[in-house]
Design a protein around this motif. Structure first.
Motif, short mmCIF file in Angstrom:
data_model
loop_
_atom_site.label_atom_id
_atom_site.label_comp_id
_atom_site.label_asym_id
_atom_site.label_seq_id
_atom_site.Cartn_x
_atom_site.Cartn_y
_atom_site.Cartn_z
N THR A 173 0.85 -1.20 0.00
CA THR A 173 0.00 0.00 0.00
C THR A 173 0.88 1.25 0.00
O THR A 173 0.65 2.19 -0.78
N LYS B 35 2.57 1.89 -3.37
CA LYS B 35 1.63 2.47 -4.34
C LYS B 35 1.43 3.96 -4.08
O LYS B 35 1.35 4.76 -5.00
N LYS C 90 4.33 6.18 -5.07
CA LYS C 90 4.35 6.36 -6.52
C LYS C 90 3.26 7.33 -6.96
O LYS C 90 3.49 8.23 -7.77
N VAL D 74 -4.58 5.62 -1.33
CA VAL D 74 -4.50 4.22 -1.70
C VAL D 74 -5.29 3.45 -0.66
O VAL D 74 -5.10 3.64 0.55
N ASP E 115 -6.05 5.06 -5.79
CA ASP E 115 -5.59 3.78 -6.31
C ASP E 115 -6.04 2.71 -5.31
O ASP E 115 -6.16 2.98 -4.12
N LEU F 119 -5.90 -1.33 -3.72
CA LEU F 119 -5.26 -2.63 -3.55
C LEU F 119 -6.41 -3.53 -3.12
O LEU F 119 -7.32 -3.09 -2.43
#
Lengths: 305, 797
Positions: free
Chosen positions: B426, B429, B432, B670, B732, B734
């Motif tokens: 997590t 991500k 990024k 995220v 984003d 997961l």
């Protein structure tokens, strides 16, 4: 949050409206856009026995630019909406300050209903238009069955939410004079959320001479006192190059504002922060106004600068 | 195969109705009902001396005036403590109408019933209540000092005191090479749904039955509460949550005084009675949340690993404790987030004040816990000069340590065991997504332009889907409509969409064939409610299990008709067919008809079905002992314990060097809530949560003066953020499925709000180089923080 019962009147002419107001005495209240009055009714902060709705009174919804020889002015009728003034191209051309300030009056949906004259006679210390009227030296026409009188901005507002209107008077029109000479204006404010009442708001009017040097500078403030505060900022900035002055030259005007104004604390900001903001925003607005004055001077003389 | 919709971002099916004004909210019901209004206490703490109604009696349209003296039996007893706890040694709840004493501004004292709300308010204005003033206790510090008491029989104003400890945390802190110590503060905010509360009641004297509509998050429990209070058999009471315009926690509390009084008055008067809460009432008589003072000591090693964490906090529970101490318990357990300190001790005191009661608001104690933990992580990073993400990573529970048992007891009374999650993934991500590693370059560019920017990060774990159970009912009608019912309520989440997706996939029919009913005790009697991010987990799985029962029966009945083994059958696009044998099909509508041996031919489906009807065994009953007529099924989902979602947020803010205005330039999320049933709905939940988080971080507070008056009880002065204040949110996902439930889902409802104050505090701190220890933060406060920092030459970088 439901208002107590009231009698509703809907006159069709100004004469009928003022006759109705005269008839109901102290117990009447004029309803125009209702953006302040209706919430006050719902919260029972006001409980008039009679509401006189002027939304359908003939001839009150006009926005005009008038030049009567004594100088041009923008005339706004009592039923004209903020949005009518804001989006009037001719008004924007001759008196850009109105649009500059109106963009900060609440939100578009409120400006679609709310009226400019209604805001002036509501006299909220945070109302941009009262400050604009004060900065320009404008006036409001008051009608009653006994006649008509014109009161200037400084007479109109006697305290927070208080005006010189008698209960039998209807404000029919506001006049915003177009300033003479090479002028530029700017409005800037900090509010907690977009469209909220300003924590501090300032409008500045700068006049430049033919050499594009500052001849005079005046500012009006909202939320910085019980009534719109007007300050003459000319002394610290007189003669500076309006187009190319350094930020610190404008900061002198800001320091004057901070020193002169006496704001209060409230839950959104301390008085000290408000004073600090007045300095920052005055400098920013004065600089923007001066740059616009230079641009307009260029337009009117045909010179390219 | 029928196109599967689970996992697809299909549009919300309820929106066309809601967005075109076809919704039916509480105030849309009962236009001819009598209206109730309340005289509420204007004082924070006072004894009621006298109520004088003389001036009110001649108001045209007055029907009834009630005070506590008029309330019979259980109606006149204190409202229940919903969730008792051994540590809650001094629970106190209000009466439906105050008896002798008022303990906060807004407490109901007199109920008025009249022909209209305006008339009822006219009456309220003419009722004179005489009070003897008592000293008000406002604010945590004043409550803690206990110079005055809220309830004179509660010493120290302490309702509850609880300590949980794993290892010897204090010794671990003392022995650690480095220690940080923080005093933190989070101010009050509130759920503030756009629709306030409201109750409508209708008594049918002939049927001896009561129907109650209430804007609630728990209709079945309101039924139980109303039946108990009014001493009615529960099956004579129906409670329905109509469309509900937001809840966010405040409407899980029950029964509210009005939920008892309005039905009671309707029975007593033999007339429909309605009360619609107005905004001012909601501010002063519903519930608030969040307010805490915290003291954190953390001992850590040279790498930033936390060896011992010792937290003490003081929680403001307001005037009463109807919902127990769920909020501070959640703070104390969820504070740990994705981290595993060597030892942990947490101690809290829950304190009475003469202010509105505190009950869960979206996040329910987690934002405060997250604030404490994440501020601590940032302080450790600052102390050691380490990257803030590195310190976090070193303290993470690792994926191979799942399930992870913290050794603590969670809000549901079960062990705090994380079921799954991949925290390093997590974080990777998020780094990024937000461009963590490029930020210093950006900061330099901004600085060169005279701009001040900062970045912050915050991590959280959220226990979701608390039990004990939720149920689902699924029925295939003979026209092919699939009706679904579950007892928990809906207040805007999109249950008509997501539960339909689940059932449609299980049954092999289109989503458009599925109609979902929630929160109506006439349709489903056993339910818990919609809170704690539990609806998708609990009712999502319950309707899936119920649909599987229906599917099993459909295959059995179709197998008999098609003379096929049910194991060889599948349902595709509303038809049962033999796998791999074209033509061998039977419509689900026909199966529905066949499932009911009473087969009057009312319609084409029934007529058509008779051709499949086998004569059956003449010696057996038409409905077998272990069967029932119809193609329907009911099932319940009951989890062993909560399932734990997690997420991490990062924000980039800009602060104006002159005006101290704070702007959010980017906001990145995220999020891992296990299997995504509908990404669009999950993102909507995140958007709403972040928006409320931004409100709590930068705008909203409940401003009480020393006398206990809430001075900003309106939307003019309580600054709920507009769309203009909420940043674009980059998301984003997961998907780490939960091993605990058939769908693999975890809750998503509250997640968005949890870390926002922590994230924005960190970003402002990073922009300013001044430690931030209290939220929310206004420009005025930031201005003064700068001044203090300059004067003290404080920890400014």
């Amino acid at each position: 949050m439901k208002p107590s019962a009231f009698a509703y009147h809907r006159p069709g002419t100004v004469d009928e409206a003022v006759a109705t107001l005269a008839g109901v005495g102290d117990d009447g209240k004029v309803l125009a856009g209702g953006q302040s009055l209706v919430p006050m009714l719902n919260m029972r902060l006001a409980a008039p026995a009679h509401l006189v709705d002027v939304n359908r009174v003939d001839g009150l919804d006009e926005v005009r630019v008038v030049d009567d020889g004594a100088g041009a002015s923008v005339r706004v009728g009592a039923a004209a909406r903020h949005t009518d003034v804001e989006h009037d191209a001719e008004v924007a051309a001759v008196l850009p300050l109105l649009r500059q300030a109106l963009e900060h009056v609440a939100h578009p949906t409120i400006r679609n209903r709310g009226t400019t004259v209604g805001s002036l006679v509501h006299a909220d210390p945070a109302a941009e238009l009262n400050a604009v009227l004060a900065l320009l030296g404008g006036s409001v026409t008051l009608r009653s069955t006994t006649g008509s009188r014109v009161v200037n901005a400084s007479e109109l507002v006697t305290g927070p939410m208080q005006t010189c209107l008698r209960p039998d008077e209807l404000a029919t029109e506001a006049a915003f004079p177009v300033p003479q000479g090479h002028t530029g204006t700017a409005w800037t404010e900090v509010s907690r959320r977009a469209g909220d009442y300003a924590v501090c708001g300032v409008g500045v009017l700068v006049t430049v001479d033919d050499e594009l040097r500052v001849r005079s500078a005046r500012a009006a403030y909202v939320s910085m006192g019980p009534v719109p505060e007007v300050l003459d900022l000319t002394e610290p900035v007189a003669g500076i190059a309006a187009g190319g002055a350094r930020p610190d030259e404008w900061a002198a005007a800001g320091r004057l504002a901070t020193a002169r104004l006496e704001p209060d604390d409230d839950i959104h900001a301390t008085a000290a922060y408000r004073g600090h903001l007045a300095g920052v925003l005055t400098a920013r607005a004065a600089r923007a106004a001066a740059e616009r004055a230079v641009a307009r001077a260029g337009d009117t003389t045909g010179a390219s600068t | 195969m029928t196109t599967r919709t689970v996992g697809e971002p299909i549009a919300r099916r309820e929106d066309p109705r809601l967005l075109t004004g076809q919704g039916r909210y509480l105030d849309d019901i009962g236009h001819d009902a009598l209206a109730a209004a309340f005289v509420r206490s204007p004082h924070a703490h006072a004894r009621i001396v006298d109520v004088d109604v003389t001036d009110a009696l001649d108001v045209d349209g007055l029907v009834a005036i009630y005070t506590h003296e008029d309330l019979p039996g259980r109606v006149g007893e204190p409202l229940p403590v919903l969730i008792p706890h051994a540590a809650l040694t001094e629970p106190r709840t209000p009466y439906a109408l105050a008896r002798d004493e008022v303990n906060h501004v807004g407490e109901a004292v007199v109920m008025v019933v009249a022909t209209g709300r305006d008339v009822a308010e006219d009456v309220c204005e003419r009722i004179r209540v005489e009070y003897d003033f008592l000293p008000p206790v406002v604010g945590i510090e004043s409550s803690r000092d206990a110079a005055a008491l809220v309830h004179d029989d509660v010493p120290g104003n302490v309702s509850a005191h609880l300590v949980q400890e794993v290892g010897d945390a204090r010794a671990a802190v003392d022995a650690a090479p480095h220690v940080v110590e923080l005093d933190l503060e989070i101010e009050r905010s509130a759920s503030t749904p756009l629709e306030g509360k409201g109750v409508h009641a209708r008594w049918d004297a002939d049927d001896r039955s009561l129907r109650v509509y209430t804007s609630t998050q728990a209709s079945t429990s309101v039924r139980a509460a109303v039946a108990a209070k009014l001493e009615l058999p529960p099956d004579r009471v129906e409670v329905i949550a109509p469309d509900v315009g937001g809840g966010f926690g405040v409407k899980i509390v029950h029964p509210w005084p009005e939920e008892v009084l309005v039905p009671w008055a309707a029975i007593r008067l033999g007339r429909e009675v309605k009360w619609t809460e107005d905004r001012r009432e909601h501010f002063v008589s519903a519930a608030h949340e969040r307010g805490q003072l915290q003291h954190v000591r953390a001992g850590f090693d040279d790498d930033g690993r936390v060896l011992g964490l010792d937290v003490t906090f003081w929680h403001d529970n307001g005037a009463y404790t109807p919902y127990g101490i769920i909020v501070p318990i959640v703070t104390s357990t969820q504070l740990l987030g994705p981290y595993k300190p060597g030892a942990y001790r947490v101690e809290f005191s829950s304190l009475y004040t003469n202010t509105v009661t505190v009950t869960p608001y979206r996040g329910a104690g987690r934002p405060q816990g997250c604030f404490a933990m994440e501020r601590t992580m940032d302080a450790i990073a600052a102390e050691l000069g380490l990257d803030r993400t590195v310190v976090r990573e070193r303290n993470f529970i690792q994926p191979d340590e799942m399930p992870y048992d913290h050794g603590l007891t969670f809000q549901d009374g079960r062990p705090l065991i994380y079921d799954s999650g991949d925290f390093p993934a997590t974080l990777a991500k998020l780094r990024k997504l937000v461009g963590w590693d490029e930020f210093e370059t950006y900061r330099d560019q901004a600085r060169a332009q005279g701009r001040r920017v900062g970045i912050g990060i915050g991590c959280y774990v959220e226990g979701t889907g608390v039990g004990p159970y939720e149920g689902g009912f699924v029925k295939v009608e003979t026209d092919g409509t699939v009706v679904v019912a579950t007892g928990l309520t809906t207040q805007g989440q999109g249950h008509q969409t997501v539960f339909a997706q689940v059932v449609a996939d299980e049954l092999g029919v289109g989503v458009d064939r599925v109609a979902v009913t929630t929160g109506d005790t006439r349709r489903f009697g056993y339910a818990v409610g919609t809170f704690a991010s539990r609806a998708a987990v609990m009712s999502g799985n319950a309707v899936a299990l119920a649909a599987r029962r229906v599917r099993e029966k459909a295959l059995r009945v179709a197998g008999e008709a098609l003379e096929a083994d049910p194991r060889d059958l599948e349902i595709v696009d509303g038809e049962v067919r033999v796998k791999g044998t074209p033509g061998a099909t039977i419509p689900l509508t026909t199966v529905a008809v066949l499932s009911n041996p009473l087969r009057y031919a009312f319609d084409a489906e029934t007529e058509r079905a008779t051709q499949f009807a086998s004569p059956g065994d003449p010696d057996q009953p038409p409905v077998a002992d272990d069967d029932e007529p119809g193609l329907q099924g009911t099932d319940y989902y009951s989890p062993p314990r909560s399932t734990f979602a997690n997420g991490m947020h990062a924000a980039i803010v800009e602060t104006d060097p002159e005006t101290a205005e704070i702007s959010i330039l980017r906001y990145c999320v995220v999020h891992d809530c296990g299997t995504l049933l509908n990404p669009r709905l999950v993102e909507g939940q995140i958007h709403g949560g972040v928006a409320q988080g931004v409100g709590g971080a930068l705008y909203e507070r409940m401003v009480y003066d020393d006398a206990g008056q809430l001075v900003n009880a309106s939307f003019m002065d309580f600054l709920m953020p507009y769309a203009t204040e909420v940043p674009a949110i980059e998301i984003d996902h997961l998907q780490t499925p939960s091993p605990l439930n058939p769908l693999g889902v975890k809750g998503a409802g509250e997640a968005g709000v949890i870390p926002v104050s922590a994230v924005l505090a960190a970003a402002i701190e990073d922009a300013e180089g001044i430690r931030v220890t209290r939220m929310p933060m206004s420009p005025s406060e930031l201005h003064h923080l700068r001044e203090r920092s300059t004067n003290e030459e404080g920890p400014r970088r």
